[in-house]
Write a protein that holds these residues in place. Structure first.
Motif, short mmCIF file in Angstrom:
data_model
loop_
_atom_site.label_atom_id
_atom_site.label_comp_id
_atom_site.label_asym_id
_atom_site.label_seq_id
_atom_site.Cartn_x
_atom_site.Cartn_y
_atom_site.Cartn_z
N ALA B 250 0.84 -1.20 0.00
CA ALA B 250 0.00 0.00 0.00
C ALA B 250 0.88 1.25 0.00
N ARG B 251 1.92 1.23 0.82
CA ARG B 251 2.81 2.39 0.89
C ARG B 251 3.46 2.66 -0.47
N ALA B 252 3.91 1.58 -1.12
CA ALA B 252 4.55 1.74 -2.45
C ALA B 252 3.55 2.28 -3.47
N ALA B 253 2.27 2.01 -3.27
CA ALA B 253 1.24 2.49 -4.19
C ALA B 253 0.71 3.85 -3.78
N GLY B 254 1.27 4.40 -2.70
CA GLY B 254 0.80 5.70 -2.21
C GLY B 254 -0.61 5.64 -1.63
N ARG B 255 -0.97 4.49 -1.08
CA ARG B 255 -2.31 4.36 -0.50
C ARG B 255 -2.23 3.99 0.97
N ASP B 256 -3.29 4.30 1.69
CA ASP B 256 -3.37 3.91 3.09
C ASP B 256 -3.65 2.41 3.17
#
Lengths: 302, 302
Positions: B250-256
């Motif tokens: 999620a972090r790599a995708a810029g998502r929570d």
């Protein structure tokens, strides 16, 4: 409109028929009071393979997909129960077309005392309709399989053949000089086949030994009966009961009318075998259910 | 190879599991010894909509289509029975690919004590798999619907969430530094979800009041429970049990991570409500069935 809104609009148009359904559409699954044995068939129809939207309305497609699945239940001698429908909708096939398709299914379901109890709607590159129908019987003994034909028996078929194939030739643009009523009846025969649920039950009760619905054409379907029963089946093509207009259409297409009627399929009549002494009883049972029987073949050792 | 030959080759690979099936594939319909109530769901998966053949093997597709339908039966607390499969096969999707797809379904069916009892095979412009699963229960009282949640109850979920959504991001090419085992597990979670049949039955017996499988994402699926039950459901996102690796993806995708886990769906865990005093019993029943329960919300008046 989202997929969820379309599903809700569809659900609003569906009715419960009979008293089997305990918990219908809108949960993870439908819950139904079962009979002793379940009789279940699945059929899928795909745009460009089974129909064209240039010759079939959304209502025709919905009707025909459900009719084909119900016809399998008829051929077992079972009672129709519930239908479960998967709809694949392409871009450009609008919400109103989807509702028209569903309405035609619901109309046929109601007349067949069946309930559309569940479904799934998805996007797809071409229109498809997958229908699973569950039917019910009080015991396995009430049902008729493909495999019960015995040497010495006779072969019968309900109704008339070739109408659907002739209707398709007309829809595909074949020019034939026909009375308007005959033309319309042939086209309707192709677009709106009727599953013979009452006749299927009546024939099963009257003692037919093997049965199949005529979906692939009587030549192929008689072969299925023969193979599953381990017998040989001879069908006298000269005695095929032809739908009015089939002769004229076949001649215009340069085909033999009986060959057309034996191979075109999609008539959804019932083909069956029976001991010769049951003929009278079977004819009477079929008549009661609205169908005429033609005896057109014999069963021999395979 | 004709369609009929392919159907025969498929039929040869299917086995009957359990003792319900009286008359299997190869007739107009399958005949099955029924339980008291039938629990039936239909699901369709379409290439380009639900999966891509560039990231899913034919076996993945077959497995996932059957798993999604079986998951609906799990969410009712019913026993799996029979599956009926409609296969739409595009040009270029060869016979061996079709067999690989069917073999994966058969493998999952066997493990789930379900029988693939019927099917239909047709040409289609894109691969589709429509699956209808019939499940069985001894009475309606054994089942759990979406509509039984009551104010004052608590909300629980089995297992871990977000794994399928994270797996899909990896399959779509997201670059994340992950241990190989975690990466493989996330991708497997997306491609090969497991229907929680044993957990569903155990939870139903242990007294959950409403249940749904997490196919759309817990946010949407909790909304379905709330709507059908006429209540409000509050889920504490901070307490979502995350599959290992979801945070990093999620972090790599810029998502929570919790937003991803709550909305991505396809985890096929079971979300349910229960009276607070049943918590111990429910945890024990789930553990027995191989699932861990997390309590993460409350039911309030709607």
């Amino acid at each position: 409109m989202t997929e969820l809104e379309l599903i809700r609009r569809i659900q609003d148009r569906l009715r419960v028929h009979g008293d089997r359904v305990l918990h219908g559409s809108g949960d993870d699954a439908a819950v139904v009071r079962a009979g002793a044995v379940a009789v279940t068939s699945i059929d899928a129809m795909v745009e460009g393979v089974h129909f064209k939207l240039s010759t079939h309305s959304p209502a025709d497609v919905g009707h025909k997909a459900l009719a084909a699945a119900l016809s399998d239940i008829a051929a077992m001698g079972a009672e129709a129960g519930e239908a479960y429908v998967a709809l694949g909708l392409p871009d450009g096939f609008g919400e109103d077309a989807a509702i028209e398709l569903v309405d035609a299914m619901e109309e046929l379901a109601g007349r067949s005392e069946a309930t559309i109890a569940g479904g799934d709607v998805t996007a797809a590159p071409a229109l498809f309709v997958g229908v699973t129908v569950a039917g019910w019987a009080g015991s396995e003994q009430e049902l008729v399989y493909r495999e019960g034909a015995r040497p010495g028996e006779v072969v019968g078929v309900t109704g008339e053949l070739g109408g659907s194939g002739a209707g398709l030739l007309l829809l595909d643009g074949l020019e034939v000089d026909l009375p308007d009523g005959e033309r319309d009846a042939l086209i309707r025969r192709h677009r709106r086949p009727e599953p013979l649920l009452a006749a299927g039950r009546a024939l099963a009760e009257a003692g037919v030994s093997a049965m199949i619905d005529v979906s692939d054409g009587i030549a192929t379907d008689a072969g299925h009966l023969a193979e599953r029963s381990g017998v040989a089946i001879e069908v006298r093509l000269a005695e095929l009961p032809l739908t009015p207009g089939v002769e004229a259409v076949a001649r215009a297409a340069g085909r033999d009318p009986r060959e057309l009627a034996a191979t075109a399929g999609d008539d959804y009549e019932l083909l069956f075998t029976a001991p010769p002494e049951s003929r009278g009883q079977i004819e009477a049972a079929a008549r009661q259910a609205g169908s005429r029987v033609t005896w057109l073949g014999d069963v021999a050792a395979g």
